[in-house]
Design an enzyme around this catalytic site. Structure first.
Site, PDB file in Angstrom:
ATOM      1  N   TYR A   1       0.849  -1.187   0.000  1.00  0.00           N
ATOM      2  CA  TYR A   1       0.000   0.000   0.000  1.00  0.00           C
ATOM      3  C   TYR A   1       0.884   1.236   0.000  1.00  0.00           C
ATOM      4  CZ  TYR A   1      -3.592   3.344   1.531  1.00  0.00           C
ATOM      5  OH  TYR A   1      -4.459   4.414   1.634  1.00  0.00           O
TER       6      TYR A   1
ATOM      7  N   ASP B   1       9.261   2.965   0.119  1.00  0.00           N
ATOM      8  CA  ASP B   1       8.163   3.561   0.875  1.00  0.00           C
ATOM      9  C   ASP B   1       8.368   3.188   2.341  1.00  0.00           C
ATOM     10  OD1 ASP B   1       5.873   4.338   2.133  1.00  0.00           O
ATOM     11  OD2 ASP B   1       4.498   3.457   0.655  1.00  0.00           O
TER      12      ASP B   1
ATOM     13  N   LYS C   1       3.684   8.858   9.027  1.00  0.00           N
ATOM     14  CA  LYS C   1       3.409   8.254  10.339  1.00  0.00           C
ATOM     15  C   LYS C   1       4.309   8.794  11.463  1.00  0.00           C
ATOM     16  CE  LYS C   1       0.617   4.629   8.481  1.00  0.00           C
ATOM     17  NZ  LYS C   1       0.772   4.082   7.144  1.00  0.00           N
TER      18      LYS C   1
HETATM   19  C1  LIG Z   1       0.080   4.474   5.780  1.00  0.00           C
HETATM   20  C2  LIG Z   1       0.882   4.267   4.571  1.00  0.00           C
HETATM   21  C3  LIG Z   1       0.814   5.135   3.476  1.00  0.00           C
HETATM   22  C4  LIG Z   1      -0.188   6.253   3.404  1.00  0.00           C
HETATM   23  O1  LIG Z   1      -0.004   7.219   4.381  1.00  0.00           O
HETATM   24  P1  LIG Z   1      -1.248   8.152   4.796  1.00  0.00           P
HETATM   25  O2  LIG Z   1      -0.640   9.100   5.777  1.00  0.00           O
HETATM   26  O3  LIG Z   1      -2.274   7.246   5.363  1.00  0.00           O
HETATM   27  O4  LIG Z   1      -1.718   8.844   3.576  1.00  0.00           O
HETATM   28  C5  LIG Z   1       1.693   4.941   2.433  1.00  0.00           C
HETATM   29  N1  LIG Z   1       2.583   3.931   2.445  1.00  0.00           N
HETATM   30  C6  LIG Z   1       2.672   3.078   3.462  1.00  0.00           C
HETATM   31  C7  LIG Z   1       3.696   2.004   3.446  1.00  0.00           C
HETATM   32  C8  LIG Z   1       1.812   3.199   4.555  1.00  0.00           C
HETATM   33  O5  LIG Z   1       1.876   2.306   5.543  1.00  0.00           O
END
Ligand SMILES: *Cc1c(COP(=O)(O)O)cnc(C)c1O
Length: 432
Positions: free
Chosen positions: A145, A240, A268
């Site tokens: 994701y 990511d 985060k």
């Molecule tokens: C949570 C997450 C996102 C998206 O971040 P948001 O602040 O929810 O938009 C993107 N990549 C990874 C790996 C994530 O865990």
């Protein structure tokens, strides 16, 4: 039975005026059954709902609260920032300090741009990769994701060489055609995609350790293989690290696993609980971004002083307190070992994955190495287990396909409580 009367009432009202009653889908408990709890407050290792029930926290706002809730250092930083006004839309000293702090901690980042979420960071990173390379396609992995940007909502399960199809209504086929998908931990598929789309792939984006199909670890050589394939094909490697950044080590998964990406996305933990994201990487790539370069990316509230004060306090604290990492890993290992012993006693053999302070219990006996194997889990059983844990005062992520995040605030008593709850819950839902 828990009394969740007030949560119930709020949820009924919320459903009338907010889609599904929630501002982010997984909060709705759809994957586990039952209705979501409405949270009133949290402190340290505990959440409190509107009905006054207390829960031990294993999500921690999906990662950010690595120090536990309402940590005094973060709170003080925010309090100190408030009297100076909440936003100016003009440059500030704290943005310079934040950039220095990030660059000091994440070794592959030479220049960094702040945004307001992980989604924004990932959307911007691929735009930059496209602008820099002049190529249009990206490769992502099934089950990874990267936020809700159009390019990332592409179906898992499409064959390695076929084009993606949209995973969400509202994403056009045109966008989907530029997103190629491969199975996680499968280098051969990536190689094939790069060969059959020669000269067209701008970037590979990957979670170095996956949190979004449950916790799934990279196989030995997988990330190194991606790095060398990217080099061969003049394709950028985007790690990511929205989840893993500042969690798996102070320098993220790239430090722990010794992988050098071209670009990194963060979120985060970087906001200490405030809405913050960032992307950064090599100078020459980041200099493609406006106003120096031709890739446009902007944000009215980006680098917001209150958000920066929380984030900077968090990052400085983590840098100055390496024991947070050793301690959260120690706690996590105790939880995992406790669960393993419980399963042994109960004659169960479910799969546990763990790295650092991330872990998952999958209701399958298969090794979980990609989205297909994650999906062999019995999600109905997981739903029962989730509710049985909630009844025992433990708040887990409300889906089988999410990692759990351990905070530094868990005490020995909390660890014991968790292990006992796990024993009883497993016995209730799956015991033989
Ligand atoms: C949570 C997450 C996102 C998206 O971040 P948001 O602040 O929810 O938009 C993107 N990549 C990874 C790996 C994530 O865990």
């Amino acid at each position: 039975m828990l009394n969740t009367h007030k949560s119930q009432e709020l949820f009924n009202k919320a459903k009338e005026i907010i889609p599904g009653g929630v501002n982010s889908p997984v909060r709705a408990f759809k994957a586990v059954g039952g209705n979501p709890l409405f949270i009133k407050s949290a402190k340290g290792a505990y959440l409190y709902d509107e009905d006054g029930n207390q829960y031990i926290e294993l999500i921690n706002s999906w990662g950010p609260m690595i120090l536990g809730h309402a940590h005094p250092v973060i709170e003080e930083a925010i309090r100190n920032a408030i009297p100076n006004s909440l936003s100016y839309g003009a440059p500030t000293r704290i943005e310079v300090e934040m950039a220095e702090q990030i660059i000091g901690m994440v070794k592959s980042i030479e220049k960094v741009r702040m945004v307001n979420s992980g989604t924004e960071a990932c959307m911007a990173a691929i735009r930059v990769a496209r602008g820099y390379t002049g190529k249009s396609k990206i490769i992502k992995f099934e089950g990874c994701y990267h936020g809700h940007g159009d390019s990332f909502l592409i179906a898992a399960g499409s064959g390695a060489v076929t084009m993606g199809t949209p995973d969400s209504a509202g994403v056009t086929q045109g966008v989907a055609n530029d997103t190629l998908t491969a199975k996680y931990n499968n280098l051969a598929e990536v190689e094939q995609l790069l060969e059959s789309n020669k000269g067209q792939v701008a970037a590979i984006i990957v979670e170095p350790v996956v949190g979004n199909m449950g916790c799934v670890l990279p196989a030995k050589g997988f990330l190194e293989g991606l790095r060398s394939l990217c080099d061969q094909h003049q394709t950028l490697l985007i790690l990511d690290e929205v989840m893993t950044g500042f969690r798996l080590s102070k320098g993220g998964a790239q430090e722990l696993l010794n992988i050098q990406p071209d670009l990194t996305t963060l979120g985060k933990i970087i906001g200490g609980g405030m809405p913050v994201g960032a992307y950064g990487g090599r100078k020459e790539i980041m200099d493609c971004v406006a106003p120096v370069g031709k890739v446009y990316q902007a944000g009215t509230l980006s680098g917001n002083p209150i958000a920066m004060s929380a984030g900077l306090a968090m990052l400085r604290y983590l840098e100055q307190h390496p024991e947070v990492y050793t301690n959260t890993v120690h706690i996590t290992k105790q939880l995992v070992n406790g669960m393993r012993e419980n399963m042994k006693k109960l004659g169960l053999n479910y799969t546990i994955t763990q790295l650092g302070s991330m872990f998952s219990l999958f209701f399958t006996e298969a090794a979980v190495t990609d989205f297909d194997s994650a999906k062999t889990s019995n999600t109905e059983l997981f739903g029962k287990y989730f509710r049985a844990m909630l009844e025992r005062g433990v708040y887990l992520a409300p889906s089988q396909y999410e990692s759990l995040f351990v905070s530094n605030a868990l005490s020995e008593a909390d660890i014991k409580h968790y292990i006992q709850a796990n024993y009883e819950a497993l016995k209730e839902v799956a015991g033989k």
